[in-house]
Every structure is written in structure tokens, then in C-alpha cells.
Design an enzyme around this catalytic site. Structure first.
Site, mmCIF file in Angstrom:
data_model
loop_
_atom_site.group_PDB
_atom_site.id
_atom_site.type_symbol
_atom_site.label_atom_id
_atom_site.label_comp_id
_atom_site.label_asym_id
_atom_site.label_seq_id
_atom_site.Cartn_x
_atom_site.Cartn_y
_atom_site.Cartn_z
ATOM 1 C CB SER A 268 -0.901 0.017 1.236
ATOM 2 O OG SER A 268 -1.538 1.265 1.372
ATOM 3 C CB CYS A 269 0.608 4.455 -1.868
ATOM 4 S SG CYS A 269 -1.133 4.947 -1.698
ATOM 5 C CB SER A 270 -1.770 4.273 3.025
ATOM 6 O OG SER A 270 -2.498 5.040 2.097
ATOM 7 C CB SER A 271 2.837 0.827 4.112
ATOM 8 O OG SER A 271 1.881 -0.157 3.825
#
Length: 489
Positions: A268-271
Site C-alpha cells: 500500500s502507498c499508505s504504509s
């Protein structure tokens, strides 16, 4: 218009051109044939009532949520892309789709959606037409499904351009959607994809011929969307930093970071990619991270990991979406591998191209920075985002939530996530109020034209009817009196 009225000949009609892989010279006509079928289906769908629209949304959602199909999609995604893990993809496919259904439930997207008698304004929902959905290999089922549901909710048709690695999963997803559409009496041509093998040329041509482009994935794809000549929504790069201040509950913060950083092997780009830890709690935080499986690398081990992960300054594919133990094996880090790590931790002081660990890693590798105090932590995050990730989001673990306001006022971010597992929270979760999405707008900081979580409103045109109202002309003194009092007339 009822569901049954919408039933018509599907795309196996011999009178309609079929999507097939074509030579470069045939790319434009091939894409045009797909778009033509999408337009035909969308014109009829645009006349549908809200119940029919919502039936289409439910059909597409159940196509990915139904347990047996969900597992097939997750297994196909991991087998085809080599990224992430099956069980987490199953959870992602289900929860992200369920959450989006919650956000869409009861939303009126057909006909008059708002009336303001005082302002004399009536708003009418109108579809945008044919949507080109550009999707990444990291989420080859969840992201297309998210875009398909949003597009259908607003009366559009959608054509997916998957990444080459994700095209098999996308084909499987569409077969499930078309099966549900057949049961509901809906036209299959509302949801299509580019023919395989998917090429950059075909993707670019689809962008040119569609009415709206929604692009998630590489920044190259986003730039191509913005320069396609078609209205486009694209997302910025991820490189999330998390600040751990001196009041944070360290064990709780470490547990949430581990859950977020290891979920689907950090695809995920949100990690979280970096932790900026205040000096006062740096050593205790290292201990808390070790307790959840984080292994701190030596300088020699860090160099070996860097050689594996970056080639000629570019993030290589070997470690992307792999587990920490597998990455340790690939890098020849036997000591680390034998500890069964959940995360690999590296200490860093610099930021920029010469310090590749300061960028996005798409793997359970976490970079640690020290900061003397909160202003120094903000400065560190600002430097990180000046290099990569501006506009996306920042995470804060603290017992003083007022500090979140300072982050929101000073850092170039569209979201401040407080005391949460970042990769779950940023794209919407059942314990926060953000909309469910897999596409994060990053505002002008990230080169985007929006800073929201990409959702249904981006797939809708609105027509406004204005009727005469009682004239309201303000007094000049009412609007300028304060200015005149302060600086003179």
C-alpha cells in the site's frame, strides 16, 4: 427505467466489434471499438432510475466480496504479480468494497440531488460518460472494483486499463462482474477492460478517447493521464512518515505500525516508510518495535539491503511486496532471517537521492530518524516530503492530539492520521470518518488537482438550475467598514 428494460444484446453480439489484441497500427481502432460499446451501454444506463443504478453497484460489489470468488481473485493476484499475500488481499478486497458500499448506500446520484429554495439553486446529477480506470499491480482486484463501483453509482460505463502484471486478475474480476450483471439483467458492456496483452500504447489511446481518466499507480501513468487531453484525476506518490512524540503510548504505536507495515507486505502507498522518533523515547521505541518483530540492521547489513533494493538509483523489483524474512534471504542477511523478522529497520540521517532509504520502499522496510523535539520532527518530515511523498499524509502517535493541528497547519499533507494504523486509516476505516478509497489525492503539493480520497463525487457532473430570488444587495460599509476602520478610506 427498470433493470429489465436495460437488458440488451451483450458484447458477444456478432454485429458489435470485438476487443482483441492488435498490432500497433490497429490500436486506435481497437480501443475505439471498445469505447463505442461502452458509450452505447452508458447512453441507456444514463436513463436508468436510482434502483437500477444501485443494482449495478451491488452486483459489481458482490462479484468481488463473495467468499469463493474473493479467494480466487486474491490467489490469482499473488500468483500473477508476486506481490503481497493471499490472506491480506482477501481482507482488503472485502473490507475496502464493504466500506465503499457503506459510503455509497443511500446516496442519490440520479436526477435532482439538491434543492436550496433560499438560494434558488437546484442541482441535478449527470454522468461523466465513459471512464478510463488506470489501475496498479499492487491491488489488481481491489482498486479496479473501487473505481467500477464509483463509476456505476454515477451512471457511467468504465473501461479498466490494468497493469500488465494485473491483467489476469482484472479479467477474472470482470468475468465475475459480468456473471452478476447477467443475473441482474444489466449490459456487460458497462464494465470492460483493454484487451490483453495490455500495452502502454493502448492505455494512452484509451485515455485520449474516454471522457474521464482516473489514474492510480505509477507517477508515469499519472503524468500520462494529465497530458492525455482528457479531464483526469491522478494520485501522488506515497512515502508516509510517522512521528512518535514523547507522550506516545509506545507499545500501542509499535503494534499499530507493525500491523500497517506488514499488511499485504507493505504494497500500500499508505504504509509507513519512515518513523521520526523524538530523542526522549528513541531507545524505548526501538525496544517496542523489537517486541513486535522489528529487527534493526547493522550498517553492513543496511548496505547489503540497499544493494538489493535499488539499482542505478531506482527501486528494484526483487524486494517489492515481499515479506521481511524473504527480503532478508534475498539480501543474504542470515542473522536477520533467522530471527523471523516482521520488519527490517534501518537508521538514517540524510534525505534525498543519495539516501534511498528516505524514499518509498513498498516493502516491510522501515527507516528510523531521530529528532530533538517536535519542531525538529516536523522539519525532518518536511525534508522527506520535499524529496518524495508531498501531499499524501502523515501519521502522529501522541497523547496530545492538539499537536495534530500543528502538523495539519505546517506540513504539506492532505491527511493527518492520529494514533492509528496508517495504511488502514488513510483510505478510510470503520473507526474513522474518511471515505473508503484506494486512491489518495495529494493536492497541488503532490501534483494533483484534488486532495480528497477519490470517491463518487469525482465521477459525477452536476447541472445547476438558477431561478430568480429576492434581490440581496449588501451595503458597502457592511463589507468594507472594517477595512476602512483599520487602514482608512
Amino acid at each position: 427505467m427498470s433493470v429489465q428494460i436495460l437488458r440488451h444484446q451483450q458484447s458477444n453480439n456478432p454485429d458489435l466489434p470485438q476487443a482483441a489484441a492488435s498490432a500497433p497500427g490497429q490500436t486506435a481502432p481497437t480501443v475505439a471499438a471498445i469505447v463505442a460499446r461502452a458509450r452505447q451501454a452508458q447512453r441507456e444506463f444514463a436513463r436508468a432510475d436510482q434502483a437500477t443504478i444501485d443494482t449495478a453497484v451491488a452486483a459489481a460489489a458482490w462479484a468481488i466480496m463473495e467468499p469463493a470468488r474473493n479467494r480466487q481473485l486474491a490467489e490469482c493476484a499473488v500468483a500473477d504479480t508476486g506481490l503481497g499475500n493471499v490472506e491480506d488481499k482477501i481482507r482488503k478486497n472485502y473490507r475496502k468494497t464493504l466500506g465503499l458500499l457503506r459510503d455509497l448506500h443511500g446516496r442519490k446520484t440520479v436526477g435532482v440531488i439538491s434543492q436550496d429554495a433560499q438560494a434558488g439553486i437546484t442541482e441535478i446529477a449527470r454522468p461523466v460518460g465513459v471512464v478510463a480506470a488506470i489501475t496498479p499491480s499492487t491491488n489488481p482486484a481491489a482498486t479496479p472494483a473501487n473505481k467500477i463501483l464509483n463509476a456505476l453509482k454515477c451512471g457511467n460505463s468504465v473501461i479498466v486499463a490494468p497493469s500488465p502484471k494485473g491483467q489476469g486478475t482484472c479479467e477474472l474480476l470482470l468475468s465475475f462482474i459480468h456473471a452478476e450483471f447477467a443475473r441482474a439483467g444489466l449490459p456487460a458492456d458497462l464494465v470492460q477492460m483493454l484487451p490483453t496483452p495490455v500495452s502502454k500504447l493502448a492505455t494512452a489511446e484509451l485515455m485520449r478517447q474516454a471522457d474521464l481518466v482516473v489514474a492510480t499507480g505509477s507517477q508515469a501513468n499519472v503524468r500520462m493521464a494529465y497530458t492525455s487531453g482528457t479531464p483526469a484525476f491522478g494520485v501522488g506518490a506515497g512515502n508516509v512518515a510517522s512521528i512518535i512524540d514523547s507522550t506516545a503510548a509506545l507499545d500501542d504505536a509499535a503494534a499499530k505500525i507493525e500491523r500497517s507495515k506488514t499488511f499485504d507486505n507493505a504494497t500500500s502507498c499508505s504504509s509507513e516508510n519512515s518513523l521520526v522518533v523524538l530523542d526522549a523515547v528513541y531507545k524505548p521505541m526501538l525496544k517496542a518495535l523489537a517486541a513486535v518483530g522489528g529487527v534493526l540492521l547493522t550498517s553492513t547489513e543496511k548496505a547489503r539491503l540497499q544493494a538489493l533494493m535499488w539499482h542505478d538509483g531506482k527501486l528494484a523489483g526483487q524486494a517489492t511486496g515481499q515479506s521481511a524474512r524473504r527480503i532478508a534471504e534475498l539480501a543474504g542477511l542470515e542473522r536477520v532471517r533467522d530471527q523471523q523478522p516482521t520488519m527490517l529497520l534501518v537508521e538514517e540521517t540524510g534525505v534525498g537521492r543519495e539516501f534511498p532509504f528516505s524514499g518509498e520502499k513498498l516493502s516491510p522496510v522501515l527507516t528510523l530518524y531521530r529528532a530533538a523535539d517536535l519542531p525538529a520532527a516536523l522539519d525532518c518530515v518536511a525534508r522527506l516530503y520535499a524529496y518524495m511523498g508531498a501531499g499524501h499524509s502523515v501519521s502522529l502517535h501522541t497523547a496530545n492530539p492538539r499537536q495534530a493541528l500543528q502538523l495539519g497547519m505546517e506540513l504539506p499533507v492532505a491527511r493527518v492520521i492520529v494514533n492509528q494504523a496508517h495504511c488502514f486509516a488513510t483510505g478510510g476505516n470503520f473507526d474513522n470518518g474518511l471515505p473508503f478509497s484506494l486512491s489518495m489525492g495529494c493536492g497541488t503539493w503532490g501534483g494533483n488537482n484534488f486532495s480528497d480520497n477519490l470517491g463518487w463525487r469525482q465521477y459525477l457532473n452536476i447541472t445547476r438550475i438558477a431561478v430568480p430570488i429576492a434581490e440581496r444587495v449588501p451595503d458597502e460599509a457592511e463589507l468594507l467598514g472594517d477595512y476602512f476602520a483599520r487602514v482608512g478610506q
